[in-house]
Design a protein around this motif. Structure first.
Motif, PDB file in Angstrom:
ATOM      1  N   ALA A   1       1.200  -1.081  -0.032  1.00 30.67           N
ATOM      2  CA  ALA A   1      -0.009  -0.047   0.358  1.00 30.67           C
ATOM      3  C   ALA A   1       0.942   1.385  -0.413  1.00 30.67           C
ATOM      4  CB  ALA A   1      -0.659   0.311   0.612  1.00 30.67           C
ATOM      5  N   ARG A   2       2.191   0.840   0.650  1.00 29.36           N
ATOM      6  CA  ARG A   2       3.164   2.284   0.550  1.00 29.36           C
ATOM      7  C   ARG A   2       3.420   2.484  -0.142  1.00 29.36           C
ATOM      8  NH1 ARG A   2       4.482  -0.098   5.628  1.00 29.36           N
ATOM      9  NH2 ARG A   2       3.622   1.331   7.463  1.00 29.36           N
ATOM     10  N   THR A   3       3.579   1.675  -1.216  1.00 23.26           N
ATOM     11  CA  THR A   3       4.367   1.309  -2.733  1.00 23.26           C
ATOM     12  C   THR A   3       3.546   2.386  -3.718  1.00 23.26           C
ATOM     13  OG1 THR A   3       5.716   0.046  -2.284  1.00 23.26           O
ATOM     14  CG2 THR A   3       5.714   0.385  -4.946  1.00 23.26           C
ATOM     15  N   LEU A   4       2.539   2.074  -3.559  1.00 25.13           N
ATOM     16  CA  LEU A   4       1.265   2.691  -4.111  1.00 25.13           C
ATOM     17  C   LEU A   4       1.180   3.977  -3.734  1.00 25.13           C
ATOM     18  CD1 LEU A   4      -1.872  -0.306  -4.690  1.00 25.13           C
ATOM     19  CD2 LEU A   4      -0.348   0.590  -6.324  1.00 25.13           C
ATOM     20  N   ILE A   5       1.100   4.302  -2.458  1.00 21.18           N
ATOM     21  CA  ILE A   5       1.079   5.708  -2.536  1.00 21.18           C
ATOM     22  C   ILE A   5       2.360   6.788  -3.302  1.00 21.18           C
ATOM     23  CG2 ILE A   5       1.408   7.241  -0.513  1.00 21.18           C
ATOM     24  CD1 ILE A   5      -0.780   5.594   0.820  1.00 21.18           C
ATOM     25  N   ASP A   6       3.211   5.837  -2.586  1.00 27.36           N
ATOM     26  CA  ASP A   6       4.066   6.843  -3.557  1.00 27.36           C
ATOM     27  C   ASP A   6       4.056   6.599  -4.745  1.00 27.36           C
ATOM     28  OD1 ASP A   6       5.226   6.655  -0.720  1.00 27.36           O
ATOM     29  OD2 ASP A   6       6.642   5.158  -1.313  1.00 27.36           O
ATOM     30  N   GLU A   7       3.719   5.861  -5.489  1.00 27.21           N
ATOM     31  CA  GLU A   7       3.304   5.784  -7.052  1.00 27.21           C
ATOM     32  C   GLU A   7       1.966   6.525  -7.534  1.00 27.21           C
ATOM     33  OE1 GLU A   7       3.930   2.078  -8.236  1.00 27.21           O
ATOM     34  OE2 GLU A   7       5.930   1.307  -7.773  1.00 27.21           O
ATOM     35  N   ARG A   8       1.444   6.338  -6.544  1.00 26.91           N
ATOM     36  CA  ARG A   8       0.411   7.073  -7.525  1.00 26.91           C
ATOM     37  C   ARG A   8      -0.840   8.324  -6.068  1.00 26.91           C
ATOM     38  NH1 ARG A   8      -2.627   3.186 -11.004  1.00 26.91           N
ATOM     39  NH2 ARG A   8      -3.813   4.610 -11.380  1.00 26.91           N
ATOM     40  N   GLY A   9      -0.376   8.104  -4.951  1.00 35.43           N
ATOM     41  CA  GLY A   9      -0.641   9.568  -4.401  1.00 35.43           C
ATOM     42  C   GLY A   9      -1.600   8.445  -3.644  1.00 35.43           C
ATOM     43  N   MET A  10      -2.743  10.004  -3.670  1.00 34.70           N
ATOM     44  CA  MET A  10      -3.877   9.171  -2.938  1.00 34.70           C
ATOM     45  C   MET A  10      -4.923   9.567  -3.994  1.00 34.70           C
ATOM     46  SD  MET A  10      -5.894  13.034  -1.545  1.00 34.70           S
ATOM     47  CE  MET A  10      -7.646  12.885  -2.085  1.00 34.70           C
ATOM     48  N   THR A  11      -4.780   8.973  -5.664  1.00 36.38           N
ATOM     49  CA  THR A  11      -5.690   8.677  -6.843  1.00 36.38           C
ATOM     50  C   THR A  11      -6.565   7.025  -6.744  1.00 36.38           C
ATOM     51  OG1 THR A  11      -4.212   7.680  -7.632  1.00 36.38           O
ATOM     52  CG2 THR A  11      -3.831  10.051  -8.238  1.00 36.38           C
ATOM     53  N   LEU A  12      -6.332   6.709  -5.733  1.00 36.00           N
ATOM     54  CA  LEU A  12      -7.039   5.642  -5.887  1.00 36.00           C
ATOM     55  C   LEU A  12      -8.336   5.696  -4.992  1.00 36.00           C
ATOM     56  CD1 LEU A  12      -4.472   2.991  -6.128  1.00 36.00           C
ATOM     57  CD2 LEU A  12      -5.524   4.042  -8.481  1.00 36.00           C
ATOM     58  N   LEU A  13      -8.132   6.812  -4.468  1.00 32.63           N
ATOM     59  CA  LEU A  13      -9.136   6.543  -2.985  1.00 32.63           C
ATOM     60  C   LEU A  13     -10.388   6.504  -3.906  1.00 32.63           C
ATOM     61  CD1 LEU A  13      -8.693   9.270  -0.430  1.00 32.63           C
ATOM     62  CD2 LEU A  13      -8.455   7.010  -0.096  1.00 32.63           C
ATOM     63  N   GLY A  14     -11.566   5.616  -2.967  1.00 32.17           N
ATOM     64  CA  GLY A  14     -12.377   5.450  -3.632  1.00 32.17           C
ATOM     65  C   GLY A  14     -13.045   4.651  -4.829  1.00 32.17           C
ATOM     66  N   SER A  15     -12.184   3.975  -5.055  1.00 34.86           N
ATOM     67  CA  SER A  15     -11.606   3.388  -6.945  1.00 34.86           C
ATOM     68  C   SER A  15     -12.465   2.156  -6.388  1.00 34.86           C
ATOM     69  CB  SER A  15     -10.324   3.112  -7.461  1.00 34.86           C
ATOM     70  OG  SER A  15     -10.139   2.223  -7.986  1.00 34.86           O
ATOM     71  N   ASP A  16     -12.959   1.560  -7.575  1.00 29.60           N
ATOM     72  CA  ASP A  16     -13.594   0.274  -7.871  1.00 29.60           C
ATOM     73  C   ASP A  16     -13.224  -0.739  -7.720  1.00 29.60           C
ATOM     74  OD1 ASP A  16     -16.203   0.398  -5.795  1.00 29.60           O
ATOM     75  OD2 ASP A  16     -16.915   1.998  -7.500  1.00 29.60           O
ATOM     76  N   ASP A  17     -11.910  -0.503  -9.167  1.00 28.15           N
ATOM     77  CA  ASP A  17     -11.236  -1.302  -9.800  1.00 28.15           C
ATOM     78  C   ASP A  17     -10.153  -1.853  -8.859  1.00 28.15           C
ATOM     79  OD1 ASP A  17      -9.779  -2.368 -11.520  1.00 28.15           O
ATOM     80  OD2 ASP A  17      -9.098  -0.413 -12.614  1.00 28.15           O
ATOM     81  N   LEU A  18     -10.167  -3.115  -8.605  1.00 28.05           N
ATOM     82  CA  LEU A  18      -9.535  -3.451  -7.945  1.00 28.05           C
ATOM     83  C   LEU A  18      -7.838  -4.295  -9.061  1.00 28.05           C
ATOM     84  CD1 LEU A  18     -11.558  -6.242  -4.987  1.00 28.05           C
ATOM     85  CD2 LEU A  18     -10.340  -4.121  -4.596  1.00 28.05           C
ATOM     86  N   ASP A  19      -8.583  -3.739 -10.045  1.00 29.41           N
ATOM     87  CA  ASP A  19      -7.221  -4.674 -10.707  1.00 29.41           C
ATOM     88  C   ASP A  19      -5.856  -4.157 -10.730  1.00 29.41           C
ATOM     89  OD1 ASP A  19      -8.522  -6.407 -11.923  1.00 29.41           O
ATOM     90  OD2 ASP A  19      -8.492  -5.562 -14.251  1.00 29.41           O
ATOM     91  N   VAL A  20      -5.836  -2.523 -10.319  1.00 31.71           N
ATOM     92  CA  VAL A  20      -4.457  -1.901  -9.769  1.00 31.71           C
ATOM     93  C   VAL A  20      -4.134  -2.443  -8.699  1.00 31.71           C
ATOM     94  CG1 VAL A  20      -5.669   0.219  -8.892  1.00 31.71           C
ATOM     95  CG2 VAL A  20      -3.518   0.498  -9.579  1.00 31.71           C
ATOM     96  N   PHE A  21      -4.766  -3.104  -7.957  1.00 33.79           N
ATOM     97  CA  PHE A  21      -4.081  -3.164  -6.514  1.00 33.79           C
ATOM     98  C   PHE A  21      -3.968  -4.537  -6.626  1.00 33.79           C
ATOM     99  CE2 PHE A  21      -7.717   0.193  -4.796  1.00 33.79           C
ATOM    100  CZ  PHE A  21      -6.853   1.182  -4.175  1.00 33.79           C
ATOM    101  N   LYS A  22      -4.349  -5.384  -7.333  1.00 38.32           N
ATOM    102  CA  LYS A  22      -4.338  -7.014  -7.371  1.00 38.32           C
ATOM    103  C   LYS A  22      -2.435  -6.939  -7.983  1.00 38.32           C
ATOM    104  CE  LYS A  22      -5.958 -10.814 -10.330  1.00 38.32           C
ATOM    105  NZ  LYS A  22      -4.495 -11.100 -11.654  1.00 38.32           N
ATOM    106  N   LYS A  23      -2.721  -5.925  -8.954  1.00 39.66           N
ATOM    107  CA  LYS A  23      -1.735  -5.539 -10.167  1.00 39.66           C
ATOM    108  C   LYS A  23      -0.226  -5.517  -9.018  1.00 39.66           C
ATOM    109  CE  LYS A  23       0.722  -4.709 -14.474  1.00 39.66           C
ATOM    110  NZ  LYS A  23       1.827  -4.167 -13.101  1.00 39.66           N
ATOM    111  N   ALA A  24      -0.579  -5.128  -8.185  1.00 40.44           N
ATOM    112  CA  ALA A  24       0.490  -4.193  -7.632  1.00 40.44           C
ATOM    113  C   ALA A  24       0.998  -5.036  -5.953  1.00 40.44           C
ATOM    114  CB  ALA A  24       0.269  -2.923  -6.743  1.00 40.44           C
ATOM    115  N   ALA A  25      -0.047  -6.302  -6.295  1.00 38.08           N
ATOM    116  CA  ALA A  25       0.680  -6.827  -4.579  1.00 38.08           C
ATOM    117  C   ALA A  25       0.744  -8.237  -5.236  1.00 38.08           C
ATOM    118  CB  ALA A  25      -0.944  -7.764  -3.876  1.00 38.08           C
TER     119      ALA A  25
END
Length: 591
Positions: free
Chosen positions: A250-274
């Motif tokens: 999650a920290r890596t996502l914040i470093d790369e995407r900031g808060m732009t994913l807040l409220g997103s229903d698209d799980l793909d970006v979280f799945k790929k990062a994981a």
């Protein structure tokens, strides 16, 4: 030597009526050296065919062998013992010639061509990318890689394969867990300096702070913890992934995407990062153990190519698949099983067996001659159905060999270690290696037969002495290196032509015989898929060297004898080095 004696004994049997055409010869090394170097129970096994007493048959066979005659430079004697064993004694000339060949082969000694021209696929680890590798995965990984090493040393062209599934419920829950921790981290007011917040983003972030909420959940181990409201949770056993590694992603996502994913229903970006982060972690962990995979095979590709449903259709065409109670069944009762087996559930979701049948069909189609799967004990009931499915599809399921391993318990002070760690709610393989060392971890996973439960003794593993079994072997190698260095410092040299016939002491001859067993030991262990037996053999080599060096010194002897003993010490070092290499362990020159 076994090949030579097999040829000679078969020539003798060809002159005797009543020998079955498919009769196989068996040789073994007598437990007592006084009984010779090699023995066969051929006479006892022929007794019922020839209707004679085993000892009478043995005496006749020995006479016929002597009449051929046997090569005196290979065999010094042959006699009958007990109820009808035939014992062979090796000639000194054979031992010295083989020792010279060992020294010439060097770090290639032990390699054979039993599997030459054959391709082997060893599938192991195969953990889905949902978290760090566990201690249990470690035993799987080391077993698989060592079996692959053994196959390579016996001539096979080996592919190390990692099979995984990055689709399905597990990965969805992982993505939801990362998203929940992403929201959790962004609910911290101290994050403001690290976020690129313009007017709209600032307002959205403040809104998140005001609306963020948590809940308390109960875990199976009795803990009650606070998690984000969005954290997936059904019950004690069915919930999202815990551990610091989820926060790290999650920290890596914040470093790369900031808060732009807040409220997103698209799980793909979280799945790929994981998936990317966890696979990078898995590969790094395996590299610490000296393991590098050749192929990563995604189960999802079997659905993309329709291979799963094609396999099902082919089995149905053969008459072994039927529909019942809205599910699809495999007629496993036709193969002697008590019940038929579900291949596709009422929901339309295949059970484990169906994609695995398609996966192994794919291996056959890729041209592998031997396929080895390393499975935990929880697979013991399912893999026979996979082999039955392959048989239905017309493949030789004997080409698929399954190695089942039992589970691992960490022990300290005689008691089981139960602990959660910073990285996860289990002990990770990396943390175990950090605690006891990479080589020790690998060796301890190989100390016991895979089909027995392994108590991993952390106290013994951290013992920095010859009480620790891996240190005992590595110290033996380092000690030989030290002996040879000191001998050279005293003016002894390898340059002189060594007269190996000077090695006549009982301890010298015993050590030579132990070293010459190495190629055959590797072949047997590879065929049996039992790498723990190599650890046992190497200890016997180290013990034989200790006996040798107790009675037979190098420094202080005249040059010719000292040179011969240096060569014997070097031969021992080579066998220890090569054996440790097969086990995937280092062979230090100093300790």
């Amino acid at each position: 030597m076994k090949d030579y004696l097999d040829h000679e004994l078969r020539a003798v049997l060809a002159t005797i009526d009543g020998i079955p055409e498919d009769f196989n010869l068996e040789f073994s090394t007598p437990a007592n050296p006084e009984h010779g170097d090699l023995a066969t129970n051929t006479a006892m096994r022929l007794a019922r065919h020839l209707r004679q007493a085993p000892r009478q048959i043995a005496e006749d066979l020995v006479q016929r062998l002597q009449d051929r005659p046997l090569d005196p430079e290979r065999i010094a004697g042959v006699d009958v013992a007990g109820p009808g064993f035939i014992n062979f004694r090796f000639a000194d000339h054979y031992l010295y010639r083989e020792l010279a060949d060992l020294l010439d082969a060097g770090e290639a000694y032990g390699r054979t061509d039993a599997g030459q021209g054959q391709r082997a696929n060893v599938e192991f680890v195969s953990a889905n990318p949902t978290g760090p590798l566990t201690v249990g995965h470690g035993r799987n990984a080391v077993l698989g890689d060592t079996i692959a090493n053994l196959l390579e040393w016996t001539g096979y062209d080996v592919t190390r394969e990692y099979y995984f599934n990055d689709a399905g419920r597990q990965m969805r829950v992982l993505a939801e867990s990362v998203r929940a921790r992403y929201e959790d981290l962004l609910a911290d007011e101290d994050m403001e300096p690290y976020l690129d917040l313009d007017g709209d983003r600032y307002d959205a972030w403040v809104d998140h702070l005001e609306n963020y909420d948590t809940k308390m959940i109960d875990l199976e181990d009795g803990q009650r913890i606070e998690v984000p409201m969005s954290f997936p949770y059904n019950d004690l056993k069915d919930h999202g992934y815990l551990g610091e590694y989820i926060y790290d992603i999650a920290r890596t996502l914040i470093d790369e995407r900031g808060m732009t994913l807040l409220g997103s229903d698209d799980l793909d970006v979280f799945k790929k990062a994981a998936e990317d982060a966890i696979f990078a972690d898995i590969e790094a962990t395996l590299l610490r153990l000296g393991i590098k995979m050749d192929t990563f095979f995604n189960e999802h590709s079997l659905y993309e190519t329709n291979a799963v449903w094609d396999a099902l259709a082919a089995m149905r065409d053969k008459g072994y698949v039927f529909d019942k109670d809205d599910a699809v069944w495999f007629k496993t009762t036709d193969f002697g099983k008590d019940k038929d087996t579900v291949l596709v559930k009422k929901t339309g979701e295949p059970t484990y067996r169906l994609p695995d049948i398609a996966y192994h069909k794919n291996k056959f189609d890729r041209g592998f001659d031997l396929m080895i799967d390393i499975f935990g004990a929880d697979h013991i009931a399912t893999y026979p159905d996979v082999k039955r499915g392959l048989r239905v599809l017309g493949y030789d399921d004997e080409q698929v060999d399954v190695v089942i391993y039992q589970f691992v318990t960490l022990m300290r002070g005689g008691e089981e270690v139960k602990m959660s760690t910073r990285k996860a709610n289990f002990v990770t393989l990396d943390e175990l290696m950090d605690d006891v060392g990479d080589d020790v971890t690998r060796f301890f996973f190989l100390m016991r037969s895979s089909n027995t439960h392994l108590d991993f003794d952390l106290d013994l593993a951290k013992e920095a002495s010859d009480k620790n079994p891996v240190f005992y072997l590595q110290y033996a190698h380092a000690r030989i290196c030290s002996i040879l260095r000191k001998a050279e410092e005293r003016g002894f040299t390898f340059d002189a032509e060594a007269d190996l016939t000077l090695l006549v002491h009982e301890a010298e001859v015993g050590l030579i015989k132990e070293l010459l067993r190495f190629p055959e030991v590797l072949q047997k262990i590879a065929a049996a898929r039992e790498p723990h037996r190599l650890a046992v053999y190497l200890r016997s080599v180290a013990e034989a060297f200790t006996r040798f060096y107790h009675y037979c010194r190098i420094i202080g002897e005249e040059q010719a004898l000292a040179t011969a003993r240096m060569q014997l010490a070097e031969a021992t070092r080579l066998v220890l080095h090569n054996g440790l290499s097969v086990l995937g362990l280092s062979a230090p020159e100093k300790m």
